[in-house]
Design a protein around this motif. Structure first.
Motif, mmCIF file in Angstrom:
data_model
loop_
_atom_site.group_PDB
_atom_site.id
_atom_site.type_symbol
_atom_site.label_atom_id
_atom_site.label_comp_id
_atom_site.label_asym_id
_atom_site.label_seq_id
_atom_site.Cartn_x
_atom_site.Cartn_y
_atom_site.Cartn_z
ATOM 1 N N LEU A 21 -19.458 -4.840 -25.382
ATOM 2 C CA LEU A 21 -18.723 -3.578 -25.358
ATOM 3 C C LEU A 21 -19.675 -2.483 -24.899
ATOM 4 N N ALA A 22 -19.154 -1.510 -24.186
ATOM 5 C CA ALA A 22 -19.996 -0.395 -23.736
ATOM 6 C C ALA A 22 -20.573 0.310 -24.966
ATOM 7 N N THR A 23 -21.883 0.271 -25.080
ATOM 8 C CA THR A 23 -22.535 0.714 -26.317
ATOM 9 C C THR A 23 -23.839 1.429 -26.007
ATOM 10 N N VAL B 299 -30.903 2.854 -25.558
ATOM 11 C CA VAL B 299 -30.608 1.548 -24.967
ATOM 12 C C VAL B 299 -29.111 1.482 -24.693
ATOM 13 N N VAL B 300 -28.759 1.327 -23.425
ATOM 14 C CA VAL B 300 -27.368 1.349 -22.990
ATOM 15 C C VAL B 300 -26.933 -0.065 -22.609
ATOM 16 N N PHE B 301 -25.905 -0.568 -23.264
ATOM 17 C CA PHE B 301 -25.337 -1.875 -22.935
ATOM 18 C C PHE B 301 -24.118 -1.660 -22.044
ATOM 19 N N TYR B 302 -24.123 -2.319 -20.885
ATOM 20 C CA TYR B 302 -23.013 -2.175 -19.950
ATOM 21 C C TYR B 302 -22.571 -3.542 -19.458
ATOM 22 N N ARG B 303 -21.417 -3.603 -18.811
ATOM 23 C CA ARG B 303 -20.795 -4.869 -18.457
ATOM 24 C C ARG B 303 -21.452 -5.537 -17.250
ATOM 25 N N GLY B 304 -21.733 -4.762 -16.224
ATOM 26 C CA GLY B 304 -22.354 -5.329 -15.031
ATOM 27 C C GLY B 304 -22.191 -4.417 -13.844
ATOM 28 N N ALA B 305 -22.899 -4.731 -12.767
ATOM 29 C CA ALA B 305 -22.856 -3.906 -11.561
ATOM 30 C C ALA B 305 -21.479 -3.921 -10.915
ATOM 31 N N TRP B 306 -20.660 -4.924 -11.233
ATOM 32 C CA TRP B 306 -19.314 -5.045 -10.676
ATOM 33 C C TRP B 306 -18.332 -4.055 -11.294
#
Length: 219
Positions: free
Chosen positions: A182-184, A79-86
């Motif tokens: 946070l990128a996780t 499971v990858v947490f990211y900030r957004g498409a921007w």
């Protein structure tokens, strides 16, 4: 770009291009924000291996309600947490994962899921742009990310710099805030237990595919 190129190499190229393209005051604001996040480090209380992976109400790319448990369907998962498409660093990482991880994980029966607080239409645009075949879901209000202890609020200087580039983070996020994860990367087993978690306060860095596959091999 060669599929074997590391995420770090791709991110370095993003940074180089940004330095050439962006106004100096914008670059300075982003660098200050990055320095603030790196200095703060990994937050105290971040979920550790052995803890249960939290769940919550999510939205799929088409805006339909779902949950993380429903998406995983009993499978182990990355499971990858990211900030957004921007976020260009998120884009290169998610594209790299499509190239380097999807087939390897599929062969092992492991799901790959990308989670961000953005609105579903942003998730759909990102998935279409990079031809992603894995699940891309929205976590409105960072409910799951908050339970993992990885949520922060983007600083005012960075938000002002984004505004100069035409980005209103509050308008992009599903809950209308400037909060981000946070990128996780989290590896979850079939019992829903966290087996590995890799938190990156420095958003220009991400878990490398080789690191993820090494963690998966230990399941």
């Amino acid at each position: 770009m060669n599929k074997d190129t590391t995420v770090a190499d791709r991110s370095a190229e993003v940074g180089r291009q940004a330095g050439e393209r962006l106004p100096g005051e914008v670059t300075a604001a982003f660098e200050a924000e990055l320095a603030r996040l790196v200095a703060a480090g990994v937050p105290a209380g971040v979920a550790a291996p052995g803890a249960k992976m939290p769940d919550g109400d999510l939205l799929d790319m088409y805006g339909s309600p779902t949950t993380l448990a429903a998406v995983l369907a009993g499978r182990p998962a990355v499971v990858v947490f990211y900030r957004g498409a921007w976020c260009p660093y998120c884009n290169v990482a998610l594209h790299a994962y499509q190239e380097a991880l999807v087939d390897e994980l599929d062969a092992r029966g492991v799901a790959l899921v990308a989670v961000s607080p953005q609105k579903p239409d942003e998730s759909l645009s990102l998935a279409e742009k990079h031809a992603l075949t894995y699940a891309v879901v929205s976590d409105p209000g960072n409910r799951i990310a908050r339970q993992l202890g990885i949520v922060f609020t983007l600083g005012r200087g960075a938000r002002e710099a984004q505004a100069k580039l035409g980005l209103d983070l509050a308008a992009v996020n599903a809950d209308g805030t400037a909060e981000l994860p946070l990128a996780t990367t989290v590896l979850v087993d079939t019992d829903g237990t966290i087996r590995w978690i890799d938190v990156h306060p420095d958003y220009t860095t991400r878990s490398e595919p080789a690191e993820i596959l090494e963690a998966v091999a230990a399941l």
